[in-house]
Design an enzyme around this catalytic site. Structure first.
Site, PDB file in Angstrom:
ATOM      1  N   LYS A 129     -68.633  58.367  99.883  1.00  0.00           N
ATOM      2  CA  LYS A 129     -67.465  58.515  99.023  1.00  0.00           C
ATOM      3  C   LYS A 129     -67.206  59.998  98.812  1.00  0.00           C
ATOM      4  O   LYS A 129     -68.111  60.748  98.443  1.00  0.00           O
ATOM      5  CB  LYS A 129     -67.686  57.838  97.671  1.00  0.00           C
ATOM      6  CG  LYS A 129     -66.510  58.057  96.706  1.00  0.00           C
ATOM      7  CD  LYS A 129     -66.769  57.481  95.328  1.00  0.00           C
ATOM      8  CE  LYS A 129     -65.610  57.795  94.384  1.00  0.00           C
ATOM      9  NZ  LYS A 129     -65.833  57.289  93.008  1.00  0.00           N
ATOM     10  N   ASP A 130     -65.970  60.417  99.036  1.00  0.00           N
ATOM     11  CA  ASP A 130     -65.585  61.815  98.879  1.00  0.00           C
ATOM     12  C   ASP A 130     -64.589  61.937  97.736  1.00  0.00           C
ATOM     13  O   ASP A 130     -63.441  61.510  97.850  1.00  0.00           O
ATOM     14  CB  ASP A 130     -64.972  62.340 100.177  1.00  0.00           C
ATOM     15  CG  ASP A 130     -64.532  63.795 100.086  1.00  0.00           C
ATOM     16  OD1 ASP A 130     -64.610  64.383  98.990  1.00  0.00           O
ATOM     17  OD2 ASP A 130     -64.083  64.342 101.108  1.00  0.00           O
TER      18      ASP A 130
END
Length: 229
Positions: A131-132
């Site tokens: 997840k960014d």
């Protein structure tokens, strides 16, 4: 929280995250995390994965939280990188080892836990995906180009870029408020992305308190925010 998790699943969300950064997990005790996870897991259909946030400042802390989460029903874990870390590979290797067959998602959020995960480290991590939440389109494009594992954006401002460019999905605080609109924007609906501008900007000013307030106004969820004292 459990009722809201079930509501999101009924709205078509592919998974529900418990004790993520929106939920101020750092201020929950381990027993509180377990209680929360068990309540959500019981309320949400077994067909919908429940993912627990298990990041910690130390390897030992992340390993312990990961073990607890898996023992109490988590289908996957979302692991924030430790603050002030140089090489994050040993940290994620230890968490993946503790998780066994349960998927581990790395979590790049440099604003909350700087410096985040370097791109050179990311491509070496033994995780299932990432997840960014940097909100940086250049970083997102670099990840999609350099890595062959799933990337999930954490920015509601970049949904209409992330989806068409090949991101696997989105894990969003704003989806607590506008789940259907977020899904449409990720699918490439530019009008939906524009419709998200006002709530995106409004909830960023006092995050997560502002988000909780508008979610409470819409769904009658609790407003209190847990903070350090």
């Amino acid at each position: 929280c459990a009722t809201h998790g079930a509501r999101l699943a009924d709205a078509g969300m592919a998974a529900v995250v418990v004790a993520g950064t929106t939920g101020e997990a750092a201020h929950l005790t381990p027993p509180e995390r377990i209680e929360l996870l068990e309540a959500v897991r019981a309320a949400v259909s077994s067909a919908v994965p429940v993912i627990a946030g298990t990041g910690a400042p130390s390897i030992r802390g992340a390993v312990d939280l990961t073990g607890d989460a898996i023992a109490h029903g988590a289908d996957g874990v979302l692991v924030l990188s430790p603050p002030n870390a140089g090489d994050t590979v040993p940290y994620y290797e230890a968490v993946v080892d503790a998780a066994g067959d349960v998927p581990v998602l790395a979590y790049h959020y440099p604003e909350v836990s700087p410096p985040g995960i370097g791109l050179d480290d990311l491509v070496r991590l033994p995780v299932a995906g990432c997840k960014d939440s940097s909100g940086d389109p250049d970083r997102l494009l670099a990840e999609l180009d350099a890595w062959d594992k799933p990337v999930y954006t954490g920015s509601s401002a970049m949904l209409s870029l992330a989806g068409p460019m090949g991101a696997q999905g989105a894990i969003l605080g704003l989806a607590n408020l506008e789940p259907e609109l977020c899904a449409r924007a990720f699918a490439g609906d530019m009008q939906a992305q524009r419709d998200l501008v006002a709530p995106h900007l409004a909830t960023r000013e006092r995050f997560p308190a502002a988000l909780k307030e508008v979610v409470s106004a819409k769904f009658a969820t609790p407003v209190p925010t847990r903070a350090a004292t």
